[in-house]
Design an enzyme around this catalytic site. Structure first.
Site, PDB file in Angstrom:
ATOM      1  N   CYS A 182     -23.115  27.300 -36.864  1.00  0.00           N
ATOM      2  CA  CYS A 182     -23.274  27.370 -35.406  1.00  0.00           C
ATOM      3  C   CYS A 182     -24.618  28.009 -35.056  1.00  0.00           C
ATOM      4  O   CYS A 182     -25.646  27.360 -35.199  1.00  0.00           O
ATOM      5  CB  CYS A 182     -22.097  28.079 -34.756  1.00  0.00           C
ATOM      6  SG  CYS A 182     -22.009  27.755 -32.963  1.00  0.00           S
ATOM      7  N   GLU A 217     -14.857  28.351 -40.271  1.00  0.00           N
ATOM      8  CA  GLU A 217     -14.203  29.659 -40.455  1.00  0.00           C
ATOM      9  C   GLU A 217     -13.241  30.008 -39.327  1.00  0.00           C
ATOM     10  O   GLU A 217     -12.433  30.941 -39.470  1.00  0.00           O
ATOM     11  CB  GLU A 217     -15.267  30.760 -40.599  1.00  0.00           C
ATOM     12  CG  GLU A 217     -15.890  31.264 -39.323  1.00  0.00           C
ATOM     13  CD  GLU A 217     -16.970  30.364 -38.716  1.00  0.00           C
ATOM     14  OE1 GLU A 217     -17.696  30.832 -37.819  1.00  0.00           O
ATOM     15  OE2 GLU A 217     -17.076  29.192 -39.122  1.00  0.00           O
ATOM     16  N   HIS A 247     -17.459  25.312 -36.625  1.00  0.00           N
ATOM     17  CA  HIS A 247     -17.006  26.583 -37.181  1.00  0.00           C
ATOM     18  C   HIS A 247     -15.848  26.360 -38.170  1.00  0.00           C
ATOM     19  O   HIS A 247     -14.683  26.507 -37.795  1.00  0.00           O
ATOM     20  CB  HIS A 247     -16.506  27.501 -36.068  1.00  0.00           C
ATOM     21  CG  HIS A 247     -17.579  28.166 -35.278  1.00  0.00           C
ATOM     22  ND1 HIS A 247     -18.257  29.282 -35.727  1.00  0.00           N
ATOM     23  CD2 HIS A 247     -18.081  27.886 -34.057  1.00  0.00           C
ATOM     24  CE1 HIS A 247     -19.127  29.669 -34.810  1.00  0.00           C
ATOM     25  NE2 HIS A 247     -19.051  28.835 -33.795  1.00  0.00           N
TER      26      HIS A 247
END
Length: 236
Positions: free
Chosen positions: A94, A174, A172
């Protein structure tokens, strides 16, 4: 392999105790893949002594814009260029995706069509991969030495590969669904349009391919010295 996490932002205080900070999320995502980690709060000007202090680097997301005037931006751009010149691998997620592009001669802007939020489909050279998104800025000009390896209609430059040295992704991997839901509750109101958040909530239960990206990130770190094998695994 020892990876330095360059933290450029922080999880909202309202979510941090339960869901962790950004480095926690990356360590969970990449667990069991032969990587160990050290954290650096570069947002607070805590930088490594050199690009060789770790075997590779991972730049997190941030609520800051890469084009904004924060004290850590220029030193981080210089670190990125130095690591690239030294062939030390970097992954950017990002904001990390954006700051690397900017450091290497690309351009980042606040996107005129607004936000991308929640589960989002990306075309990785013919393979559909669904990952959580949370961004309004985008890379609008790709550096000359970067190859676009993922895209969709909203985000043309969704992942970039700089030979065997840097691999960056706008989404993202994560972020778990509960964290995106928390972001919509804590940061979204008044910032992200309500109808967009409603559509994102409707998709939160859909399967994500976060582990597909985790495998690619780990492969990039482990194989970066072998340009063709490393690059081919990411393009495939």
């Amino acid at each position: 392999m020892h990876i330095g996490i360059l933290q450029t932002g922080a999880s909202p205080d309202a979510l941090k105790d339960q869901m962790g900070d950004y480095p926690d999320m990356f360590e969970r995502l990449l667990a069991g893949r032969g990587l160990t980690f050290r954290r650096y709060r570069v947002e607070l000007m805590e930088f490594p002594a050199s690009v060789s202090e770790c075997d590779g680097w991972l730049i997190t997301g941030s609520r800051h814009g890469a084009y904004e005037d924060h004290p850590f931006i220029k030193p981080l751009e210089a670190f990125i260029r130095d690591a690239y010149a030294a062939h030390v691998p970097i992954v950017g997620i990002c904001f990390g995706h954006q700051i690397i592009a900017q450091a290497m001669g690309g351009k980042v802007e606040r996107y005129e069509k607004g936000w991308s939020v929640g589960p989002t489909d990306y075309d990785f050279n013919g393979e559909k991969i669904t990952l959580n998104a949370w961004h309004r800025d985008q890379v609008v000009k790709v550096p000359e030495n970067a190859e676009v390896i993922a895209t969709n209609e909203f985000c043309e430059n969704a992942a970039l590969l700089y030979d065997d040295r840097m691999f960056t992704v706008q989404a993202h991997p994560e972020f778990r669904p509960e964290f995106v839901d928390g972001l919509m509750r804590t940061r979204g109101p008044g910032l992200v349009p309500d109808d967009l958040m409603a559509r994102a909530r409707a998709r939160l239960a859909e399967p994500l391919q976060d582990q597909t990206l985790a495998a690619r990130i780990a492969a990039f770190f482990h194989d970066h010295r072998q340009t063709k094998p490393g690059a081919e695994k990411l393009r495939a």
